[in-house]
Structures are given as structure tokens and as C-alpha cells.
Motif scaffolding. Structure first.
Motif, short mmCIF file in Angstrom:
data_model
loop_
_atom_site.label_atom_id
_atom_site.label_comp_id
_atom_site.label_asym_id
_atom_site.label_seq_id
_atom_site.Cartn_x
_atom_site.Cartn_y
_atom_site.Cartn_z
N PHE A 131 -12.79 2.58 -6.85
CA PHE A 131 -12.09 1.37 -7.21
C PHE A 131 -11.20 1.08 -5.97
CE2 PHE A 131 -13.12 2.94 -11.27
CZ PHE A 131 -13.46 1.86 -11.86
N GLU A 132 -11.03 -0.20 -5.76
CA GLU A 132 -10.39 -0.70 -4.72
C GLU A 132 -8.92 -0.24 -4.60
OE1 GLU A 132 -10.97 -5.09 -3.21
OE2 GLU A 132 -11.67 -5.30 -5.23
N THR A 133 -8.27 -0.21 -5.38
CA THR A 133 -6.71 0.48 -5.36
C THR A 133 -6.52 1.15 -6.54
OG1 THR A 133 -5.69 -1.44 -6.30
CG2 THR A 133 -5.87 -1.59 -4.23
N LYS A 134 -7.04 0.89 -7.61
CA LYS A 134 -6.57 1.54 -8.78
C LYS A 134 -7.26 3.01 -8.84
CE LYS A 134 -6.49 -0.30 -13.55
NZ LYS A 134 -7.08 -1.23 -14.22
N ASN A 135 -6.35 3.92 -9.44
CA ASN A 135 -7.19 5.17 -9.74
C ASN A 135 -7.14 5.29 -11.30
OD1 ASN A 135 -7.86 7.99 -9.66
ND2 ASN A 135 -5.77 8.71 -8.81
#
Length: 185
Positions: free
Chosen positions: A162-166
Motif C-alpha cells: 500500500f502507498e502509505t497505509k500499513n
């Protein structure tokens, strides 16, 4: 009964929706039980072809496996490929053409966006996701990919990035965490 007679399509749609939900639940249960019981096994069945002919091509990113790769990239996929191609431990990358090339079959079919070969021989299968795509389908795909990787052996890895989400579920990572992991492979 009068409503049923007057609106049979509405009731048929609701019944179908319920049956489909029960079927999906049953498929998941049976698939995971069969995995645990070794009825489902991972066997080598895919070979990279000598050449590919994507409709839209790109040849400007270093370390691609083919002279020209599938150019149907979104901005995030392009960013991931550029970063991976800049790593010393990456031998080559390939943009997997969805529904035409490699797939992981399970309750859901997973078409990883990228295949990356490391210098040590490890193969990474990567599915890039925008943060807005963190949903139940992504969770099931990540789980299927992680289960495939476990069955395929130590030389194969699956990552949903994901781009930023964990998101915190098996097989899924934030971009930063993923890059940290790959650098250490």
C-alpha cells in the motif's frame, strides 16, 4: 405473499444475494481446510516467455526483464518500479500483464502487478495498492498470496504494498516497510 407476487424480481435478487454470500463463506472454509489437509499443493506450472507483446509499452526504466514492458502503469506502480530498479540486490523486474500471465489461484485469483528477481535468486511477487483499496477483497488476496508463498518455499515471496497505509494483515505492508524488507533480502 402479495408482495412476493407483485415484486418477484426483488425477492429473487435478495435470495440470490443470500445464497451467494453463503456460497462464498463455504468456499473460503473449504479452501482453507483443504490447504491445511494438503489437498491443495503448490506446483510449478508457469514459465516466463521469451518475449512479450503488450499493447502499451515502456522501456525507460532500468533492469526490466524484457526490452519493452507493459506500459499500462499507474503512478504508484511506476514509483515502486523505479525504486526497486535502483536497488543493488534487484536483478530484474517484470510488469505482469493481468489476466494474461502469472496468477495465484485460490478462493480469489491474485494477479500480482510485478515480478522481481533478486540477485540471490529469490522471486518477489508484488501487488501494488492505493490506500483506498484496503478492503475485504484486498485482505483475502493478501492472505492467498501469503499462503502461496509459504507453500512455494523460501525462494518465493508475496507482498501486497500500500502507498502509505500499513493494514496489519498477513502479506500486506506499507510502501516504506516493504522497501525496508526488500533492501534486506
Amino acid at each position: 405473499m402479495t408482495e412476493l407476487e407483485q415484486m418477484p424480481d426483488l425477492y429473487a435478487a435478495k435470495i440470490k444475494e443470500k445464497v451467494d454470500a453463503l456460497l462464498a463463506e463455504h468456499e473460503l472454509e473449504v479452501f482453507h481446510k483443504w490447504l491445511e489437509q494438503d489437498y491443495i499443493q503448490c506446483q510449478p506450472m508457469y514459465e516466463l516467455t521469451e518475449s512479450i507483446m503488450p499493447a502499451k509499452t515502456i522501456s525507460s526504466i532500468p533492469k526490466s526483464l524484457y526490452e519493452e514492458e507493459d506500459g499500462n502503469l499507474n503512478d504508484y506502480e511506476r514509483k515502486v518500479i523505479w525504486e526497486l530498479s535502483g536497488l543493488d540486490n534487484v536483478k530484474w523486474w517484470h510488469r505482469n500483464i493481468a489476466r494474461k500471465e502469472f496468477a495465484i489461484n485460490g478462493v480469489v485469483t491474485v494477479y500480482p502487478d510485478l515480478m522481481v528477481m533478486l540477485e540471490n535468486g529469490k522471486m518477489l511477487l508484488i501487488e501494488t495498492k492505493g490506500d483506498h483499496l484496503d478492503n475485504d477483497e484486498s485482505k483475502e488476496k493478501a492472505k492467498t498470496g501469503a499462503e502461496w508463498a509459504a507453500l512455494a518455499g523460501r525462494m518465493y515471496k508475496y507482498y501486497m504494498v500500500f502507498e502509505t497505509k500499513n493494514p496489519g494483515y498477513c502479506g500486506a505492508f506499507s510502501h516504506d516497510k516493504f522497501m525496508e524488507i526488500v533492501k534486506g533480502l
